[in-house]
Write a protein that holds these residues in place. Sequence first.
Motif, PDB file in Angstrom:
ATOM      1  N   LYS A  28      26.548  42.021  50.757  1.00  0.00           N
ATOM      2  CA  LYS A  28      26.331  43.454  50.587  1.00  0.00           C
ATOM      3  C   LYS A  28      27.647  44.188  50.825  1.00  0.00           C
ATOM      4  N   THR A  29      28.253  44.653  49.755  1.00  0.00           N
ATOM      5  CA  THR A  29      29.468  45.441  49.808  1.00  0.00           C
ATOM      6  C   THR A  29      29.270  46.626  48.884  1.00  0.00           C
ATOM      7  N   SER A  30      29.656  47.811  49.333  1.00  0.00           N
ATOM      8  CA  SER A  30      29.473  48.981  48.480  1.00  0.00           C
ATOM      9  C   SER A  30      30.463  48.926  47.321  1.00  0.00           C
ATOM     10  N   ILE A  31      30.096  49.566  46.217  1.00  0.00           N
ATOM     11  CA  ILE A  31      30.962  49.624  45.046  1.00  0.00           C
ATOM     12  C   ILE A  31      32.281  50.296  45.415  1.00  0.00           C
ATOM     13  N   ARG A  32      32.229  51.341  46.216  1.00  0.00           N
ATOM     14  CA  ARG A  32      33.455  52.043  46.628  1.00  0.00           C
ATOM     15  C   ARG A  32      34.395  51.098  47.379  1.00  0.00           C
ATOM     16  N   GLU A  33      33.849  50.233  48.245  1.00  0.00           N
ATOM     17  CA  GLU A  33      34.690  49.267  48.970  1.00  0.00           C
ATOM     18  C   GLU A  33      35.311  48.269  48.003  1.00  0.00           C
ATOM     19  N   MET A  34      34.529  47.812  47.017  1.00  0.00           N
ATOM     20  CA  MET A  34      35.047  46.854  46.050  1.00  0.00           C
ATOM     21  C   MET A  34      36.170  47.472  45.221  1.00  0.00           C
ATOM     22  N   LEU A  35      36.030  48.761  44.894  1.00  0.00           N
ATOM     23  CA  LEU A  35      37.022  49.412  44.059  1.00  0.00           C
ATOM     24  C   LEU A  35      38.307  49.718  44.806  1.00  0.00           C
ATOM     25  N   GLN A  36      38.300  49.643  46.124  1.00  0.00           N
ATOM     26  CA  GLN A  36      39.514  49.890  46.887  1.00  0.00           C
ATOM     27  C   GLN A  36      40.500  48.729  46.778  1.00  0.00           C
ATOM     28  N   VAL A  37      40.035  47.587  46.318  1.00  0.00           N
ATOM     29  CA  VAL A  37      40.908  46.432  46.107  1.00  0.00           C
ATOM     30  C   VAL A  37      41.636  46.653  44.783  1.00  0.00           C
ATOM     31  N   SER A  38      42.950  46.483  44.799  1.00  0.00           N
ATOM     32  CA  SER A  38      43.734  46.799  43.593  1.00  0.00           C
ATOM     33  C   SER A  38      43.493  45.818  42.452  1.00  0.00           C
ATOM     34  N   GLY A  39      43.076  44.612  42.734  1.00  0.00           N
ATOM     35  CA  GLY A  39      42.885  43.609  41.697  1.00  0.00           C
ATOM     36  C   GLY A  39      44.091  42.702  41.528  1.00  0.00           C
ATOM     37  N   PHE A  40      45.222  43.067  42.100  1.00  0.00           N
ATOM     38  CA  PHE A  40      46.446  42.271  42.011  1.00  0.00           C
ATOM     39  C   PHE A  40      46.302  40.984  42.818  1.00  0.00           C
ATOM     40  N   LEU A  41      46.714  39.839  42.215  1.00  0.00           N
ATOM     41  CA  LEU A  41      46.655  38.553  42.911  1.00  0.00           C
ATOM     42  C   LEU A  41      48.034  37.954  43.166  1.00  0.00           C
ATOM     43  N   SER A  42      48.882  37.891  42.127  1.00  0.00           N
ATOM     44  CA  SER A  42      50.182  37.247  42.302  1.00  0.00           C
ATOM     45  C   SER A  42      51.139  37.667  41.200  1.00  0.00           C
ATOM     46  N   ILE A  43      52.416  37.354  41.423  1.00  0.00           N
ATOM     47  CA  ILE A  43      53.443  37.581  40.399  1.00  0.00           C
ATOM     48  C   ILE A  43      54.408  36.409  40.408  1.00  0.00           C
ATOM     49  N   ARG A  44      54.834  36.002  39.221  1.00  0.00           N
ATOM     50  CA  ARG A  44      55.828  34.933  39.068  1.00  0.00           C
ATOM     51  C   ARG A  44      56.814  35.370  38.001  1.00  0.00           C
ATOM     52  N   PHE A  45      58.012  34.830  38.045  1.00  0.00           N
ATOM     53  CA  PHE A  45      59.053  35.190  37.099  1.00  0.00           C
ATOM     54  C   PHE A  45      59.586  33.970  36.365  1.00  0.00           C
ATOM     55  N   THR A  46      60.037  34.199  35.138  1.00  0.00           N
ATOM     56  CA  THR A  46      60.785  33.218  34.380  1.00  0.00           C
ATOM     57  C   THR A  46      61.677  34.000  33.427  1.00  0.00           C
ATOM     58  N   GLY A  47      62.973  33.790  33.525  1.00  0.00           N
ATOM     59  CA  GLY A  47      63.896  34.532  32.663  1.00  0.00           C
ATOM     60  C   GLY A  47      63.720  36.027  32.826  1.00  0.00           C
ATOM     61  N   HIS A  48      63.532  36.686  31.699  1.00  0.00           N
ATOM     62  CA  HIS A  48      63.341  38.142  31.698  1.00  0.00           C
ATOM     63  C   HIS A  48      61.871  38.538  31.636  1.00  0.00           C
ATOM     64  N   LEU A  49      61.000  37.621  32.023  1.00  0.00           N
ATOM     65  CA  LEU A  49      59.561  37.901  32.011  1.00  0.00           C
ATOM     66  C   LEU A  49      58.977  37.758  33.410  1.00  0.00           C
ATOM     67  N   GLY A  50      58.013  38.599  33.688  1.00  0.00           N
ATOM     68  CA  GLY A  50      57.209  38.465  34.890  1.00  0.00           C
ATOM     69  C   GLY A  50      55.773  38.255  34.456  1.00  0.00           C
TER      70      GLY A  50
END
Length: 162
Positions: free
Chosen positions: A77-99
Amino acid sequence: MKKRNDRIATLKMLISSQELGSQEEVLRALAKEGYHLTQATLSRDLKLLKVAKAASMNGKYVYVLPNETMYKRIHTKTSIREMLQVSGFLSIRFTGHLGVIRTRPGYASSIAYNIDNAKLPEILGTIAGDDTIFIAIKDGIKRGDVLRSLSSVLPDLINKET
Protein backbone atom coordinates in the motif's frame (compact mmCIF):
# COMPACT_ATOMS: atom_id res chain seq x y z
CA MET A 1 -6.39 21.92 -13.05
CA LYS A 2 -3.47 19.55 -12.88
CA LYS A 3 -1.10 19.13 -15.81
CA ARG A 4 -1.67 16.48 -18.47
CA ASN A 5 1.76 14.85 -17.95
CA ASP A 6 1.03 14.49 -14.24
CA ARG A 7 -2.36 12.95 -15.05
CA ILE A 8 -0.77 10.48 -17.49
CA ALA A 9 1.87 9.51 -14.90
CA THR A 10 -0.86 9.03 -12.28
CA LEU A 11 -2.89 6.93 -14.73
CA LYS A 12 0.15 4.69 -15.38
CA MET A 13 0.67 4.20 -11.64
CA LEU A 14 -3.00 3.43 -11.05
CA ILE A 15 -3.13 0.86 -13.82
CA SER A 16 0.09 -0.80 -12.67
CA SER A 17 -0.87 -0.86 -9.00
CA GLN A 18 -4.59 -1.68 -9.06
CA GLU A 19 -6.92 -4.01 -10.87
CA LEU A 20 -9.20 -1.65 -12.76
CA GLY A 21 -11.67 -3.34 -15.08
CA SER A 22 -13.78 -0.47 -16.43
CA GLN A 23 -13.41 3.15 -17.40
CA GLU A 24 -15.78 4.06 -14.56
CA GLU A 25 -13.38 2.44 -12.07
CA VAL A 26 -10.45 4.30 -13.62
CA LEU A 27 -12.34 7.62 -13.50
CA ARG A 28 -13.15 7.05 -9.79
CA ALA A 29 -9.52 6.21 -9.01
CA LEU A 30 -8.33 9.32 -10.86
CA ALA A 31 -10.89 11.44 -9.02
CA LYS A 32 -9.50 10.19 -5.68
CA GLU A 33 -6.12 11.54 -6.85
CA GLY A 34 -7.63 14.91 -7.78
CA TYR A 35 -8.12 14.40 -11.52
CA HIS A 36 -11.67 15.04 -12.70
CA LEU A 37 -12.03 14.31 -16.40
CA THR A 38 -14.54 13.12 -18.93
CA GLN A 39 -14.83 9.60 -20.27
CA ALA A 40 -13.73 10.91 -23.68
CA THR A 41 -10.51 12.36 -22.24
CA LEU A 42 -9.84 9.12 -20.37
CA SER A 43 -10.40 7.15 -23.56
CA ARG A 44 -7.84 9.33 -25.39
CA ASP A 45 -5.35 8.87 -22.53
CA LEU A 46 -5.81 5.09 -22.57
CA LYS A 47 -5.29 5.05 -26.34
CA LEU A 48 -2.16 7.23 -26.00
CA LEU A 49 -0.71 4.80 -23.45
CA LYS A 50 -1.71 1.79 -25.59
CA VAL A 51 -3.55 0.33 -22.62
CA ALA A 52 -5.17 -3.06 -23.20
CA LYS A 53 -7.31 -5.44 -21.19
CA ALA A 54 -5.96 -8.77 -20.01
CA ALA A 55 -7.13 -11.48 -17.66
CA SER A 56 -5.85 -11.09 -14.11
CA MET A 57 -4.98 -13.96 -11.77
CA ASN A 58 -8.61 -14.23 -10.68
CA GLY A 59 -9.92 -14.25 -14.26
CA LYS A 60 -11.27 -10.69 -14.19
CA TYR A 61 -10.33 -8.57 -17.21
CA VAL A 62 -8.37 -5.50 -16.15
CA TYR A 63 -6.46 -2.70 -17.82
CA VAL A 64 -2.75 -3.34 -18.37
CA LEU A 65 0.04 -1.21 -19.76
CA PRO A 66 2.10 -2.32 -22.76
CA ASN A 67 5.09 -4.53 -22.01
CA GLU A 68 3.14 -6.12 -19.14
CA THR A 69 6.22 -7.90 -17.86
CA MET A 70 7.83 -4.54 -17.15
CA TYR A 71 4.84 -3.27 -15.17
CA LYS A 72 4.52 -5.67 -12.30
CA ARG A 73 1.61 -5.16 -9.97
CA ILE A 74 2.55 -3.50 -6.73
CA HIS A 75 1.02 -5.21 -3.73
CA THR A 76 2.25 -2.89 -0.97
CA LYS A 77 0.00 0.00 0.00
CA THR A 78 1.69 3.14 -1.29
CA SER A 79 -0.14 6.29 -2.29
CA ILE A 80 0.07 7.44 -5.91
CA ARG A 81 1.57 10.74 -4.72
CA GLU A 82 4.39 8.85 -2.95
CA MET A 83 5.06 6.77 -6.06
CA LEU A 84 5.21 9.88 -8.22
CA GLN A 85 7.84 11.47 -5.99
CA VAL A 86 10.36 8.96 -7.33
CA SER A 87 12.08 10.47 -10.37
CA GLY A 88 12.27 7.18 -12.29
CA PHE A 89 16.02 7.55 -12.88
CA LEU A 90 18.02 4.32 -12.35
CA SER A 91 21.51 4.68 -13.83
CA ILE A 92 23.76 6.36 -16.37
CA ARG A 93 26.67 5.00 -18.41
CA PHE A 94 28.91 6.59 -21.02
CA THR A 95 30.63 5.52 -24.20
CA GLY A 96 32.37 8.02 -26.45
CA HIS A 97 30.10 11.00 -26.97
CA LEU A 98 26.99 9.13 -25.85
CA GLY A 99 25.37 8.67 -22.49
CA VAL A 100 22.80 5.97 -21.79
CA ILE A 101 20.32 6.67 -19.02
CA ARG A 102 18.19 3.78 -17.71
CA THR A 103 14.85 4.62 -16.10
CA ARG A 104 11.86 2.84 -14.65
CA PRO A 105 9.42 1.77 -17.38
CA GLY A 106 7.47 4.71 -18.79
CA TYR A 107 9.73 7.43 -17.36
CA ALA A 108 12.25 7.93 -20.18
CA SER A 109 10.19 10.35 -22.29
CA SER A 110 9.42 12.73 -19.46
CA ILE A 111 13.01 12.71 -18.19
CA ALA A 112 14.37 13.31 -21.72
CA TYR A 113 11.86 16.14 -22.12
CA ASN A 114 13.16 17.74 -18.92
CA ILE A 115 16.78 17.34 -20.06
CA ASP A 116 16.04 18.91 -23.45
CA ASN A 117 14.10 21.81 -21.93
CA ALA A 118 16.86 22.53 -19.41
CA LYS A 119 19.04 23.49 -22.40
CA LEU A 120 22.16 22.09 -20.78
CA PRO A 121 25.20 23.42 -22.67
CA GLU A 122 27.03 20.05 -22.52
CA ILE A 123 24.22 18.09 -24.21
CA LEU A 124 23.20 18.33 -27.88
CA GLY A 125 19.95 16.39 -27.44
CA THR A 126 18.23 13.20 -26.37
CA ILE A 127 16.39 10.23 -27.83
CA ALA A 128 14.00 8.41 -25.50
CA GLY A 129 12.35 5.02 -25.52
CA ASP A 130 10.24 3.52 -22.75
CA ASP A 131 13.02 2.97 -20.20
CA THR A 132 16.17 4.19 -21.97
CA ILE A 133 17.48 7.61 -22.98
CA PHE A 134 20.42 8.27 -25.29
CA ILE A 135 22.11 11.63 -24.75
CA ALA A 136 24.45 13.14 -27.33
CA ILE A 137 27.32 14.97 -25.64
CA LYS A 138 29.17 17.89 -27.27
CA ASP A 139 32.79 17.41 -28.32
CA GLY A 140 35.39 18.11 -25.65
CA ILE A 141 33.01 17.79 -22.70
CA LYS A 142 34.13 15.67 -19.75
CA ARG A 143 31.81 13.12 -18.13
CA GLY A 144 32.06 14.87 -14.77
CA ASP A 145 30.78 18.08 -16.37
CA VAL A 146 27.85 16.19 -17.91
CA LEU A 147 27.01 14.58 -14.56
CA ARG A 148 27.13 17.94 -12.74
CA SER A 149 24.91 19.50 -15.38
CA LEU A 150 22.43 16.61 -15.38
CA SER A 151 22.20 16.70 -11.58
CA SER A 152 20.19 19.93 -11.92
CA VAL A 153 17.52 17.90 -13.77
CA LEU A 154 18.04 14.56 -11.97
CA PRO A 155 18.64 15.25 -8.27
CA ASP A 156 19.13 11.55 -7.47
CA LEU A 157 21.88 11.23 -10.11
CA ILE A 158 24.65 11.52 -7.51
CA ASN A 159 26.61 8.25 -7.17
CA LYS A 160 24.53 6.36 -9.76
CA GLU A 161 27.03 6.28 -12.64
CA THR A 162 27.84 2.65 -13.43
